[in-house]
Structures are given as structure tokens and as C-alpha cells.
Design an enzyme around this catalytic site. Structure first.
Site, mmCIF file in Angstrom:
data_model
loop_
_atom_site.group_PDB
_atom_site.id
_atom_site.type_symbol
_atom_site.label_atom_id
_atom_site.label_comp_id
_atom_site.label_asym_id
_atom_site.label_seq_id
_atom_site.Cartn_x
_atom_site.Cartn_y
_atom_site.Cartn_z
ATOM 1 N N PRO A 2 7.726 -4.433 2.487
ATOM 2 C CA PRO A 2 6.560 -3.563 3.178
ATOM 3 C C PRO A 2 6.793 -2.699 4.266
ATOM 4 O O PRO A 2 7.760 -2.787 5.013
ATOM 5 C CB PRO A 2 5.944 -4.715 3.901
ATOM 6 N N GLU A 3 6.332 -1.419 4.021
ATOM 7 C CA GLU A 3 6.456 -0.355 4.866
ATOM 8 C C GLU A 3 5.241 0.177 5.290
ATOM 9 O O GLU A 3 4.273 -0.767 5.362
ATOM 10 C CB GLU A 3 7.106 1.042 4.035
#
Ligand code: ZN
Length: 273
Positions: A2-3
Site C-alpha cells: 500500500p502506498e
């Protein structure tokens, strides 16, 4: 992993279900998920605490508490936070559950057990060293230019360096560099003013677009309701398998390691340094 757009989506979708509610119980199936303080203190402080807000800084989620302490969560490579009814049985890979007085429970799913939770008095003790937020007003082309001055690291590595700029990782660095037509191995300090302005714009564009599409579900990312994000359908080079062609010029996409990260780019649109 996840960014920024994935963590922003998680924050936005948790907010209406979490804020204002109290934690009524905690189950830890994997105690190693609590980095700080001790598991006993973590549990004792959190139970009966009211959650007063959720913010995001880089890839970190910060839950503020009525006690003025903060619960900080980093999902690392494979973590997700799932909102379930309080009676839901934990599925495979659930490492922790926070029960809320709203009859909901927050399940921390993490196949690789790399995710972390901290309970701290001052959130800055965890997030204080992060670089600027790319979507905040203070992140201007001028600031990016100043940060890049004399930097001799590859631009791809700088974009993924959380102390350089917060929240960008492998996927969105590749997409922003492709859209700006900058080769990932160009040294930070070698970018022209025009290229920096272009890159500043494409960072905004790829991050906002991905937030609009609720993040990219390329591997183990789920939204809190269990749905997938669709941002990866917009990717032009990131996570392309070999044999894919550049959507602009038709050249085969290449994959090279940059500081051990698989990096996708078009050798024609992003000419070698
Ligand atoms: Zn191309």
C-alpha cells in the site's frame, strides 16, 4: 505494498465508522505486531479509549485518541484493515482485532506479518522524519527542485525514499516517471527545471487519479469493506509483465532493478541518461 493512494483510501473509508467510537476489546493473534510499548501497556491504554480522528502521513495511519496519545499503524508489504461486524470470525492471516462500541471490529490482516502498530505520546516520534507530503500545498515545483539539487541518487530511488518525499513507493514512482518521460536511473541532480516541473505535475496526477480509483489492488490490498481498488487498471508501465508494450510508442516495456526494486519503464519514451 500500500502506498499513499491506498492508505488515503483506507483512511477515508474508515473515518465514518471509527471516529467517535470507543475501543472495547483487543485480540492479538500475533503479538509481534505491537512494536511499542509492551503488549500489556498497549492493551491497558487502548481499552475504553475513544478514537477522535484518523489522519494519514506518508504511508502511516494515525488514530488520535481522547487521551491525546496516538495509535499509529503501518501496513508494510501485505497489510490491510478490514471493517467487520463484531461477531465476524477472523479469517486466515488476521493478526489483530480491535473491537469497537459501534458493534464493528477492525481486523488487521497481514499474510507476511510485517505490519506494525505503535502507541505513542507524540506521533512525530514515528513520522517526524518523513519528507514532505506530495499532495499538500507546500509541495511545489520549487521545493522539489531544492530537494533534488546536487542529489546523486537515481530519481527512482529518491522518489521511493520516505525521508525525501512521503508516501510514494514502487508503483507510483514508475508511473510518475513514465508520464514525465524521465529514465528511472537519471540522477536526481541532473533533472532540468522543465523536467522537474513535469515530474511535479505527474506525481500529482498519478496520486490523485489513484485515490479517485480507491487504490491499486495488485497483490494483497483490500479496501476496508473488502472491495478491491481499480487504480492498477490505469497503470501504463508499473507491474507490466514482460511482453507488454508501451501504450504511447509500442516499444516493449523493460524491467530493471534500481536499488533492488523492480522498475518498469519504456526505453524509448524514457531515454537513457
Ligand atoms: Zn514508449
Amino acid at each position: 505494498m500500500p502506498e499513499l493512494p491506498e492508505v488515503e483510501t483506507i483512511k477515508n473509508e474508515l473515518l465514518p465508522h471509527i471516529v467517535g467510537h470507543r475501543i472495547t476489546g483487543i485480540t492479538l493473534f500475533w503479538e509481534g505486531i505491537v512494536r511499542q510499548p509492551s503488549v500489556e501497556e498497549f492493551r491497558a491504554h487502548l481499552i475504553r479509549q475513544r478514537i477522535t480522528g484518523i489522519t494519514r502521513r506518508g504511508k502511516y495511519l494515525i488514530f488520535s485518541l481522547a487521551s491525546s496519545r496516538a495509535l499509529i499503524i503501518h501496513l508494510r508489504m501485505t497489510g490491510s484493515l478490514l471493517l467487520k461486524s463484531v461477531s465476524s470470525e477472523p479469517e486466515k492471516f488476521i493478526r489483530a482485532i480491535l473491537y469497537l462500541n459501534s458493534e464493528m471490529a477492525l481486523h488487521f490482516r497481514d499474510p507476511r506479518k510485517l505490519g506494525v502498530m505503535w502507541l505513542v505520546e507524540d506521533a512525530n516520534s514515528i513520522v517526524g522524519k518523513l519528507g514532505p507530503e506530495p499532495l499538500e500545498a507546500g509541495f511545489t515545483p520549487q521545493l522539489l527542485q531544492r530537494l533534488l539539487t546536487n542529489r546523486v541518487a537515481p530519481i527512482k530511488a529518491l522518489l521511493c525514499d520516505q525521508s525525501f518525499i512521503a508516501g510514494i513507493g514502487n508503483m507510483y514512482a514508475d508511473e510518475a516517471l513514465f508520464a514525465a518521460r524521465i529514465h528511472p536511473l537519471r540522477l536526481g541532480g541532473s533533472l532540468s527545471q522543465g523536467e522537474i516541473e513535469k515530474l511535479h505535475g505527474t506525481i500529482h496526477q498519478v496520486l490523485w487519479s489513484a485515490i479517485g480509483n480507491k487504490g491499486a489492488s495488485v497483490d494483497t490490498y483490500f479496501r476496508p469493506g473488502g472491495e478491491l481498488g481499480t487504480a492498477h487498471f490505469q497503470f501504463r508501465v508499473a507491474h507490466r509483465l514482460s511482453g507488454n508494450f508501451c501504450p504511447v510508442c509500442g516499444t516493449a516495456i523493460e524491467r530493471i532493478p534500481v536499488r533492488n526494486r523492480g522498475t518498469y519503464f519504456c526505453p524509448k519514451c524514457q531515454p537513457e541518461p
